[in-house]
Write an enzyme that holds these catalytic residues in place. Structure first.
Site, PDB file in Angstrom:
ATOM      1  N   LYS A   1      -3.169   6.209   8.927  1.00  0.00           N
ATOM      2  CA  LYS A   1      -3.970   6.701   7.796  1.00  0.00           C
ATOM      3  C   LYS A   1      -4.736   7.909   8.325  1.00  0.00           C
ATOM      4  O   LYS A   1      -5.489   7.803   9.303  1.00  0.00           O
ATOM      5  CB  LYS A   1      -4.938   5.623   7.324  1.00  0.00           C
ATOM      6  CG  LYS A   1      -5.945   6.041   6.222  1.00  0.00           C
ATOM      7  CD  LYS A   1      -6.804   4.842   5.821  1.00  0.00           C
ATOM      8  CE  LYS A   1      -8.077   5.204   5.097  1.00  0.00           C
ATOM      9  NZ  LYS A   1      -7.960   5.524   3.678  1.00  0.00           N
TER      10      LYS A   1
ATOM     11  N   SER B   1     -12.807  -2.443   1.625  1.00  0.00           N
ATOM     12  CA  SER B   1     -12.952  -1.771   2.934  1.00  0.00           C
ATOM     13  C   SER B   1     -14.420  -1.458   3.157  1.00  0.00           C
ATOM     14  O   SER B   1     -15.067  -0.889   2.273  1.00  0.00           O
ATOM     15  CB  SER B   1     -12.192  -0.436   2.930  1.00  0.00           C
ATOM     16  OG  SER B   1     -10.844  -0.634   2.637  1.00  0.00           O
TER      17      SER B   1
ATOM     18  N   ARG C   1       0.870  -1.195   0.000  1.00  0.00           N
ATOM     19  CA  ARG C   1       0.000   0.000   0.000  1.00  0.00           C
ATOM     20  C   ARG C   1       0.896   1.230   0.000  1.00  0.00           C
ATOM     21  O   ARG C   1       1.387   1.651   1.035  1.00  0.00           O
ATOM     22  CB  ARG C   1      -0.864  -0.028   1.252  1.00  0.00           C
ATOM     23  CG  ARG C   1      -1.745   1.199   1.430  1.00  0.00           C
ATOM     24  CD  ARG C   1      -2.624   1.020   2.666  1.00  0.00           C
ATOM     25  NE  ARG C   1      -3.430   2.212   2.958  1.00  0.00           N
ATOM     26  CZ  ARG C   1      -2.980   3.267   3.644  1.00  0.00           C
ATOM     27  NH1 ARG C   1      -1.725   3.275   4.131  1.00  0.00           N
ATOM     28  NH2 ARG C   1      -3.770   4.294   3.866  1.00  0.00           N
TER      29      ARG C   1
END
Ligand SMILES: Cc1ncsc1CCOP(=O)(O)O
Ligand SMILES: C=C1C=NC(C(F)(F)F)=NC1=N
Ligand SMILES: [Mg+2]
Length: 219
Positions: free
Chosen positions: A143, A114, A43
């Protein structure tokens, strides 16, 4: 992929990009896999993340390490990169494109989505998601643009709604709270900093796996 096989692979789902690492990404991944991480997602996101060329090069290098360790290699968001590397799967968020369209374009790959509530979960499963990433369960500084922290309740709600699909919790998860995340209904835990920022990623991964296994035994 078959539910039960995927549930086993979700036990300790390590996620990492170049920005999350204290040490060199390849080294961190090698150690995390040695410690028992069962799945990996590359990611590459956030302020100052790698350029497309650097990202492709790192992705290839990390994919080789996963291949050597027989752990599936998942790419976050970037379907073109996933296809060009013939990675094992893709993880997308609610705003990363039309799920039905993505699902039909990569029918034989692992597709994770998600979700934040029962409605999003049921929509994702109807569209063909193989697993659900649910969170943030706890506070996270990894995040910056997460939805509100939801605690265990969302995991309990999903199971109470009769959802039996593979679910992994994410957000602020560590060795201290992994057991409860499993008890609340997740099949595994997904972590970034608990492993990537640990001085000993191998130890971090094995500690998480031990707590997850204990949680699974207790259910
Ligand atoms: C990618 C993502 N999605 C929800 S929280 C999060 C960050 C998880 O990072 P950490 O495991 O370091 O809290
Ligand atoms: C935002 C995310 C939420 N969940 C997951 C996973 F753990 F893979 F399900 N990955 C992400 N990148
Ligand atoms: Mg996304």
């Amino acid at each position: 992929m078959e539910y039960n096989t995927l549930k086993l692979q979700l036990k300790v789902y390590f996620i990492m990009g170049s920005l999350n690492c204290r040490a060199e990404p390849e080294l961190v991944l090698e150690q995390a896999l040695k410690g028992g991480a069962t799945l990996f997602q590359y990611r590459e996101k956030g302020e100052g993340c790698l350029s497309p060329d650097q990202k492709n090069a790192l992705a290839l290098s990390l994919q080789k390490i996963c291949g050597k360790n027989h752990v599936p290699f998942i790419i976050n968001d970037d379907i073109d990169l996933m296809i060009s590397l013939n990675a094992d799967g893709l993880h997308i968020g609610q705003e990363d494109g039309d799920l039905n369209q993505i699902r039909s374009s990569i029918p034989d790959k692992i597709l994770g989505v998600s979700v934040h509530n029962v409605e999003e979960a049921e929509d994702a499963l109807r569209a063909g998601a193989d697993y659900l990433g649910v969170g943030p369960i706890f506070d996270t500084s990894t995040k910056m643009d997460t939805r509100d922290v939801m605690g265990f309740s969302v995991l309990k709600e999903l199971r109470a709604a009769g959802i039996t699909a593979p679910i992994v919790g994410i957000g602020g998860i560590s060795e201290e709270n992994a057991f409860e995340v499993i008890e609340a209904g997740a099949d595994g835990v997904s972590v970034i900093s608990a492993i990537s920022q640990h001085v000993n990623p191998e130890k971090a991964a094995s500690g998480l796996l031990e707590r997850v296994e204990k949680g699974l035994e207790s259910k």
